[in-house]
Design an enzyme around this catalytic site. Structure first.
Site, PDB file in Angstrom:
ATOM      1  N   SER A 108      43.281 -17.621 -32.037  1.00 39.78           N
ATOM      2  CA  SER A 108      44.005 -17.681 -33.322  1.00 39.78           C
ATOM      3  C   SER A 108      45.449 -18.161 -33.150  1.00 39.78           C
ATOM      4  O   SER A 108      46.323 -17.829 -33.941  1.00 39.78           O
ATOM      5  CB  SER A 108      44.006 -16.303 -33.984  1.00 39.78           C
TER       6      SER A 108
ATOM      7  N   ASN B 222      45.250  -4.158 -32.953  1.00 47.14           N
ATOM      8  CA  ASN B 222      44.877  -3.957 -34.361  1.00 47.14           C
ATOM      9  C   ASN B 222      46.084  -3.581 -35.220  1.00 47.14           C
ATOM     10  O   ASN B 222      46.223  -4.068 -36.342  1.00 47.14           O
ATOM     11  CB  ASN B 222      43.805  -2.873 -34.468  1.00 47.14           C
TER      12      ASN B 222
ATOM     13  N   HIS C  40      47.232 -26.123 -79.776  1.00 43.79           N
ATOM     14  CA  HIS C  40      46.025 -26.962 -79.664  1.00 43.79           C
ATOM     15  C   HIS C  40      46.377 -28.413 -79.290  1.00 43.79           C
ATOM     16  O   HIS C  40      45.647 -29.340 -79.640  1.00 43.79           O
ATOM     17  CB  HIS C  40      45.211 -26.969 -80.966  1.00 43.79           C
TER      18      HIS C  40
ATOM     19  N   SER D  28      51.941 -48.284 -58.511  1.00 41.46           N
ATOM     20  CA  SER D  28      50.566 -48.699 -58.276  1.00 41.46           C
ATOM     21  C   SER D  28      50.581 -49.926 -57.369  1.00 41.46           C
ATOM     22  O   SER D  28      51.470 -50.771 -57.479  1.00 41.46           O
ATOM     23  CB  SER D  28      49.899 -49.039 -59.610  1.00 41.46           C
TER      24      SER D  28
ATOM     25  N   TYR E 296      39.493  -1.911 -38.043  1.00 39.00           N
ATOM     26  CA  TYR E 296      39.678  -3.343 -37.822  1.00 39.00           C
ATOM     27  C   TYR E 296      38.336  -4.016 -37.581  1.00 39.00           C
ATOM     28  O   TYR E 296      37.486  -3.479 -36.864  1.00 39.00           O
ATOM     29  CB  TYR E 296      40.615  -3.577 -36.615  1.00 39.00           C
TER      30      TYR E 296
ATOM     31  N   GLN F 187      40.921 -11.502 -38.719  1.00 39.95           N
ATOM     32  CA  GLN F 187      41.721 -12.594 -38.135  1.00 39.95           C
ATOM     33  C   GLN F 187      41.807 -13.774 -39.102  1.00 39.95           C
ATOM     34  O   GLN F 187      42.743 -14.552 -39.060  1.00 39.95           O
ATOM     35  CB  GLN F 187      41.075 -13.034 -36.817  1.00 39.95           C
TER      36      GLN F 187
ATOM     37  N   LYS G  73      45.063 -14.775 -42.029  1.00 44.84           N
ATOM     38  CA  LYS G  73      46.362 -15.455 -41.951  1.00 44.84           C
ATOM     39  C   LYS G  73      46.340 -16.937 -42.344  1.00 44.84           C
ATOM     40  O   LYS G  73      47.235 -17.367 -43.084  1.00 44.84           O
ATOM     41  CB  LYS G  73      46.983 -15.245 -40.566  1.00 44.84           C
TER      42      LYS G  73
HETATM   43  N1  ARG Z   1      43.816 -12.128 -33.167  1.00 49.19           N
HETATM   44  C1  ARG Z   1      43.487 -10.921 -33.836  1.00 49.19           C
HETATM   45  C2  ARG Z   1      43.732 -11.062 -35.342  1.00 49.19           C
HETATM   46  O1  ARG Z   1      44.353 -11.999 -35.741  1.00 49.19           O
HETATM   47  C3  ARG Z   1      44.333  -9.826 -33.307  1.00 49.19           C
HETATM   48  C4  ARG Z   1      43.661  -8.496 -33.262  1.00 49.19           C
HETATM   49  C5  ARG Z   1      42.486  -8.557 -32.387  1.00 49.19           C
HETATM   50  N2  ARG Z   1      41.994  -7.263 -32.124  1.00 49.19           N
HETATM   51  C6  ARG Z   1      40.873  -7.110 -31.467  1.00 49.19           C
HETATM   52  N3  ARG Z   1      40.485  -5.932 -31.213  1.00 49.19           N
HETATM   53  N4  ARG Z   1      40.190  -8.127 -31.046  1.00 49.19           N
HETATM   54  O2  ARG Z   1      43.290 -10.281 -36.147  1.00 49.19           O
END
Ligand code: ARG
Length: 511
Positions: free
Chosen positions: A34, A122, A168, A289, A329, A334, A337
């Site tokens: 990630s 986590n 409208h 254009s 978790y 992951q 984000k």
């Molecule tokens: N890269 C993970 C995330 O973005 C971090 C946490 C990973 N935790 C785990 N137990 N694999 O969520």
């Protein structure tokens, strides 16, 4: 020797390698790393480790000597990052592993290995995300305040400039340009409020929740939260690591901002057409254009309108990702984000471009006036006038004016043909002079007559703009105060680090 084998799994830099006899397949590494989304959280991750280790030292969980070693390593990583010498290695999975791995290279790995006491990735990852997000929310609020101010500044020049107001997408009643533009500033004010409330919930520290259940070490979560500039801790460990409603909430706020922008963008597109002709987008923000030499296209507004889809899509993505996840978790999390960062980037860029388009926008008051005059927009005010002047029920006046408009349409006359309107009123039994009608039906006069709170009347809109300016001022103060709290927390952490690195003791400090 045995110790060093235990802390450095054979053939792998993986920090969780102990249980495994084989390395992760390359395909699996690529699939699961990630680092791209994590790259934005490097500063936050290092700060998090600094605060965590200081707290471990203060609570007697690691020795002062070990704390000094850890802090010196983290300070070096921070410097390397500032110098562009620290980037994330996808082989090391995520930002947390990268920072910890680098620390083990820079300082005694046995000491470095103590940093992860009473902590889990986590609680780390969601701490980093909340820290990064809170800064971005403040930046977004600033850019929104700039857009609001631009709308009001442009509007304030045109309190008495008349344009058609629509329902409208049909001419309805005359309004002022100030009234039109300030309506968007109000909508954005609610976005400000939403983002401020979201910030309160985002700015809570999950660190210390550890993997899910808290820890048997005597940690001080309040201290860690203070050092990281959080307003408090997340009370429940299992909730802290497993919940992502703050992501959904932020994405929902962003989606609503995008929806507001898309409405304004749509009007910029529409009103700049030849048919409307009420505004002209500055050359610096219009596109051409490649085949039609005469074209001037409202590209920025169109793209803003389209990018709404990204904001809505990322919200749906996050909500779907969260749905039905069991507690604690899950690796699914992951995936929270990328949509969050993408939506923040996209919506913020839309706010900035629309601000630029509005601040350079050319208005065409003559065309606006022409449109207002030509299409019976003052008819409601004529009905209102009859209510007052002839003491008739509004419904009757509505019918009389409706019949007059119908006749005028057949005769292809505008409502400003006061002589004819006066005749038609007389036929309906109401004696109103041309002179009186000229006063009532003049679009400027119509504006002057709107007196209710929140109306398009010159004074009412001036009052609205004044209220909004105060609200924007309050937003700016809130944003500055929140920024300052974050800066102070960072400076405080840095002071503590310097104190320890220069041989001082934690006991000398008030933490
Ligand atoms: N890269 C993970 C995330 O973005 C971090 C946490 C990973 N935790 C785990 N137990 N694999 O969520």
């Amino acid at each position: 020797m045995i110790l060093s084998i235990m802390t450095t799994p054979s053939g792998s830099e993986k920090l969780w390698g102990g249980r495994f006899s084989d390395d992760l397949a390359d395909l699996a590494v690529q699939f699961s790393e990630s680092t791209q989304a994590d790259r934005r959280m490097i500063a936050e991750d290092i700060w998090g480790s600094q605060a965590h280790s200081i707290m471990l030292g203060a609570c007697g969980i690691i020795s002062q000597a070990d704390l000094r070693v850890i802090l010196s390593g983290l300070a070096q990583i921070r410097q390397q990052f500032a110098d562009g010498q620290f980037d994330l290695d996808p082989q090391l999975e995520d930002v947390h592993m990268n920072v910890e791995n680098r620390l083990r290279k820079l300082v005694d790995p046995e000491v470095a290995g103590r940093l992860h006491t009473a902590r889990s990735r986590n609680d780390q990852v969601v701490t980093d995300a909340r820290m990064h997000l809170r800064s971005r929310l403040l930046t977004l609020r600033q850019t929104l305040a700039d857009l609001q101010q631009t709308l009001l500044d442009r509007g304030a020049e045109h309190l008495a400039t008349v344009m058609p107001g629509y329902t409208h997408t049909q001419h309805a009643q005359p309004i002022s340009v100030a009234f039109w533009l300030s309506s968007y500033a109000w909508a954005l004010q609610r976005d400000q409020q939403r983002l401020a409330q979201t910030y309160e919930r985002v700015n809570r520290c999950p660190l210390g929740a550890c993997a899910l259940a808290g820890t048997s070490f005597p940690i001080d979560r309040q201290m860690t939260a203070r050092l990281l500039g959080f307003a408090g801790v997340m009370e429940h460990a299992l909730d802290a690591v497993g919940s992502r409603d703050f992501v959904a909430e932020s994405l929902a706020d962003l989606a609503i901002v995008a929806s507001n922008l898309s409405r304004l963008a749509e009007e910029l597109v529409l009103f700049s057409t030849h048919e409307f002709g009420m505004i002209e987008i500055d050359d610096a923000y219009a596109t051409g254009s490649s085949i039609m030499p005469q074209k001037k296209n409202p590209g920025m507004a169109e793209l803003t309108r389209a990018k709404t889809g990204l904001a809505y899509g990322r919200l749906m993505q996050a909500l779907t990702m969260i749905k039905a996840l069991p507690s604690g978790y899950n690796r699914d999390l992951q995936e929270d984000k990328p949509p969050l960062w993408e939506s923040l980037d996209s919506v913020e860029s839309c706010v900035r471009i629309i601000t630029a388009v509005i601040s350079t926008l050319k208005l065409r008051p003559e065309r606006m006036a022409e449109l207002v005059k030509s299409n019976y927009a003052a008819a409601t005010e004529l009905a209102n006038f009859l209510v007052r002047e002839c003491n008739l029920p509004f419904r009757d006046c509505h019918r009389i004016v409706g019949q007059i408009v119908s006749t005028l349409l057949k005769e292809q006359r505008p409502l400003t043909d006061y002589r004819r309107v006066s005749e038609l009123l007389a036929e309906a039994g109401q004696q109103i002079s041309e002179q009186q009608l000229a006063e009532v039906l003049d679009a400027q006069a119509v504006l002057r007559r709107q007196v209710s709170q929140g109306s398009t009347g010159v004074e009412a809109t001036a009052a609205t703009i004044e209220k909004l300016r105060q609200a924007i001022e309050e937003s700016r103060n809130e944003i500055a105060a929140a920024h300052q709290a974050l800066t102070q927390a960072r400076q405080r952490t840095e002071q503590i680090i310097q104190h320890i690195l220069q041989g001082g003791e934690l006991a000398d400090l008030k933490l």
